[in-house]
Design an enzyme around this catalytic site. Structure first.
Site, PDB file in Angstrom:
ATOM      1  N   LYS A  84       0.977  -1.259   0.128  1.00  0.00           N
ATOM      2  CA  LYS A  84       0.001   0.172   0.093  1.00  0.00           C
ATOM      3  C   LYS A  84       0.951   1.217   0.006  1.00  0.00           C
ATOM      4  O   LYS A  84       1.728   1.078   0.753  1.00  0.00           O
ATOM      5  CB  LYS A  84      -0.939  -0.037   1.282  1.00  0.00           C
ATOM      6  CG  LYS A  84      -2.022   1.139   1.286  1.00  0.00           C
ATOM      7  CD  LYS A  84      -2.897   0.911   2.487  1.00  0.00           C
ATOM      8  CE  LYS A  84      -3.949   1.776   2.688  1.00  0.00           C
ATOM      9  NZ  LYS A  84      -4.964   1.656   3.697  1.00  0.00           N
ATOM     10  N   SER A 159      -9.907   1.444   2.554  1.00  0.00           N
ATOM     11  CA  SER A 159      -8.888   2.397   1.639  1.00  0.00           C
ATOM     12  C   SER A 159      -7.747   1.632   0.836  1.00  0.00           C
ATOM     13  O   SER A 159      -7.350   2.105   0.026  1.00  0.00           O
ATOM     14  CB  SER A 159      -8.239   3.613   2.399  1.00  0.00           C
ATOM     15  OG  SER A 159      -7.539   2.800   3.482  1.00  0.00           O
ATOM     16  N   SER A 183      -9.918  -0.736   6.724  1.00  0.00           N
ATOM     17  CA  SER A 183      -9.391  -0.603   5.357  1.00  0.00           C
ATOM     18  C   SER A 183      -8.558  -1.752   4.728  1.00  0.00           C
ATOM     19  O   SER A 183      -8.325  -1.918   3.636  1.00  0.00           O
ATOM     20  CB  SER A 183      -8.618   0.496   5.376  1.00  0.00           C
ATOM     21  OG  SER A 183      -9.280   1.709   5.222  1.00  0.00           O
TER      22      SER A 183
HETATM   23  N1  GLN Z   1     -13.133   4.123   5.846  1.00  0.00           N
HETATM   24  C1  GLN Z   1     -12.795   4.436   7.189  1.00  0.00           C
HETATM   25  C2  GLN Z   1     -12.293   5.859   7.088  1.00  0.00           C
HETATM   26  O1  GLN Z   1     -12.612   6.543   5.925  1.00  0.00           O
HETATM   27  C3  GLN Z   1     -11.583   3.684   7.627  1.00  0.00           C
HETATM   28  C4  GLN Z   1     -10.305   3.673   6.874  1.00  0.00           C
HETATM   29  C5  GLN Z   1      -9.114   3.091   7.242  1.00  0.00           C
HETATM   30  O2  GLN Z   1      -9.110   2.019   7.604  1.00  0.00           O
HETATM   31  N2  GLN Z   1      -8.057   3.534   6.867  1.00  0.00           N
HETATM   32  O3  GLN Z   1     -11.676   6.375   7.881  1.00  0.00           O
END
Ligand code: GLN
Length: 493
Positions: A84, A159, A183
């Site tokens: 990532k 994400s 995410s």
């Molecule tokens: N979708 C969640 C957010 O937007 C979690 C994101 C994540 O785990 N990095 O914060």
């Protein structure tokens, strides 16, 4: 499955490594085949922000040299991996899919990146994400969305959408993501792959660009439960460079994959089944039956507090983000937009460098931390966080692991939730509580749902309950619909 031409078979990581170690397959051949697939299909999918082909070729050649010389090339010898793009890679751009880091190259590797290399894995590149990992669809990337290999009109989740899609597409058998509120698990579920968020502190965060430091945790994506266990064993364990790292070695989950679930106490989180789509709720019921048939004691459990996790998270995570992202000032990293004085330069850089979702989080976070509002919002959210942890503790007095949907629905169409941030936030309703409590949780591909898209079920465990979690996951994998996961070839678990 729809779009099946884009979901290619990939050998299991452990099978590949075994063949490379035995000298039956060269790391260079394995790499060239991965690079060829990426070259052929990533234009359409956009899993990668950057493919580091030359570096990967030298790394693979070095593995082959070690094998030829009789040196130990490591447990993941020659296995292509994707990182990532919020994991720092020395001298290789690390963008967080944000313009504000334009041109920045970290002077060091994240601990997990170093451990992968030491284990013989070959990093092929940096994967797309929602900007600074804020989102659930990979659409908030400054570089455009990643597409779901199962259906190019749909999101891969987020994400860590690029990493999930890269594994689902068969580009790489393993990838790393980060999970602050879901995410890793949410995109894993939407792409039909395995995704694991370890216990907070099990994997070093050193070199992970911080989003919300009390919640962030790095973890594996893989096509099989066994591969995910192997990857966790490589990246996990104490690291003196991260002060929140636990003084423990990585959980040895590979050892328990064949242990079964006889006598394991499994609670099905009933509160999560009401609002989940029929296919996602149905998959959990079917998964519960698989575990029961294998000898687990399965019962429903009510933990209504968990549904308040989302509200607390969207105060705590932005609060921490507003502080963490203060460092992007136009001086120390990446982009600078000049102005008449330092303050103007700073403001112009941030206005040009951050996208709308990141700005929304910074403003929200700054607001909830401001004098006069701190206690009403941030303080209150921290109290709810405590209630969530206590509610879990109560449930884990009765159960070894919990079972739940990973997501409320299958992968949604690109653009479907971009107009309404709350709609997007709700994609993490079932994953967030584990982050608030610091617990491990993982998503296992289990069934095909609406439109022939994959459905994941989530196994949750108390802190350091990874081994019980993987035992349940292995049984679920064996009982899952085989067409529900991205295809694997080359080796059984
Ligand atoms: N979708 C969640 C957010 O937007 C979690 C994101 C994540 O785990 N990095 O914060």
């Amino acid at each position: 499955m729809s779009g099946s031409a884009d979901v290619a078979p990939v050998a299991s990581a452990r099978a590949l490594a075994a063949r490379v170690r035995a000298g039956e397959l060269s790391a260079v051949e394995v790499l060239e085949s991965a690079l060829g697939e990426i070259e052929r299909r990533d234009g359409e999918l956009h899993c990668f922000n950057l493919v580091t082909a030359d570096r990967a070729r030298s790394a693979a050649a070095e593995i082959d040299r070690k094998v030829a010389a009789g040196e130990d090339p490591g447990p993941l010898a020659g296995v292509p991996v994707a990182l990532k793009d919020n994991l720092c890679t020395r001298d290789v751009p690390t963008t967080c899919s944000s313009r504000i880091l334009e041109g920045w190259k970290p002077p060091y590797d994240a601990t997990v990146v170093g451990r992968l290399a030491a284990a013989g894995a070959v990093s092929v590149g940096k994967t797309n994400l929602d900007e600074f990992a804020m989102g659930s669809s990979t659409e908030s990337s400054a570089f455009g969305p990643t597409r779901n290999p199962w259906d190019l009109g749909r999101v891969p989740g987020g994400s860590s959408g690029g990493s999930a899609a890269a594994v689902a597409a068969g580009f790489v058998p393993l990838a790393l993501g980060s999970d602050t509120g879901g995410s890793i698990r949410q995109p894993a579920a939407l792409c039909g792959v395995v995704g694991v968020k370890p216990t907070y502190g099990v994997v070093s965060r050193y070199g992970l660009v911080a989003f919300a430091s009390s919640l962030d945790q790095i973890g594996p994506f893989a096509t099989t439960v066994g591969d995910a266990a192997a990857l966790l064993e490589v990246i996990g364990g104490h690291d003196a460079m991260d002060s929140t790292s636990l003084a423990l070695s990585a959980p040895r989950c590979s050892e328990v994959l064949d242990d079964g679930v006889e006598g394991l106490r499994v609670g099905v989180i009933a509160d999560f089944l009401d609002d989940a789509s029929l296919d996602c709720a149905g998959a959990v019921r079917a998964a519960a039956e698989v575990l029961a048939a294998a000898g687990a004691k399965v019962e429903d459990v009510a933990i209504p507090e968990l549904l308040h996790g989302l509200s607390a998270y969207y105060l705590i995570a932005p609060a921490e983000a507003s502080s963490n992202l203060a460092r992007y000032d136009g001086v120390r990293f990446g982009l600078r937009v000049d102005g008449p004085d330092v303050e103007a330069m700073n403001a112009r850089t941030r206005a040009a460098g951050f996208g709308p979702e990141v700005k929304r989080r910074i403003m929200l976070g700054t607001y909830v931390l401001s004098a006069g509002y701190y206690d009403a919002y941030y303080g209150q959210a921290q109290r709810v966080r405590t209630l969530v942890a206590r509610a879990f503790a109560r449930a884990y007095g009765q159960f070894d692991v919990l079972l739940a949907p990973t997501t409320p629905s299958v992968a949604f169409p690109i653009g479907a939730k971009t107009a309404d941030p709350l709609e997007m936030y709700l994609a993490d309703l079932y994953t967030i509580p584990s982050n608030l409590a610091g617990h491990p949780a993982m998503s296992v591909p289990f069934a095909l749902g609406d439109s022939g898209l994959p459905v994941g079920v989530q196994v949750l465990a108390p802190a350091l309950g990874e081994r019980e979690m993987f035992r349940a996951a292995a049984v679920l994998e064996a009982g899952a619909a085989p067409e529900a996961r991205a295809p694997v070839t080359g080796g059984a678990r």
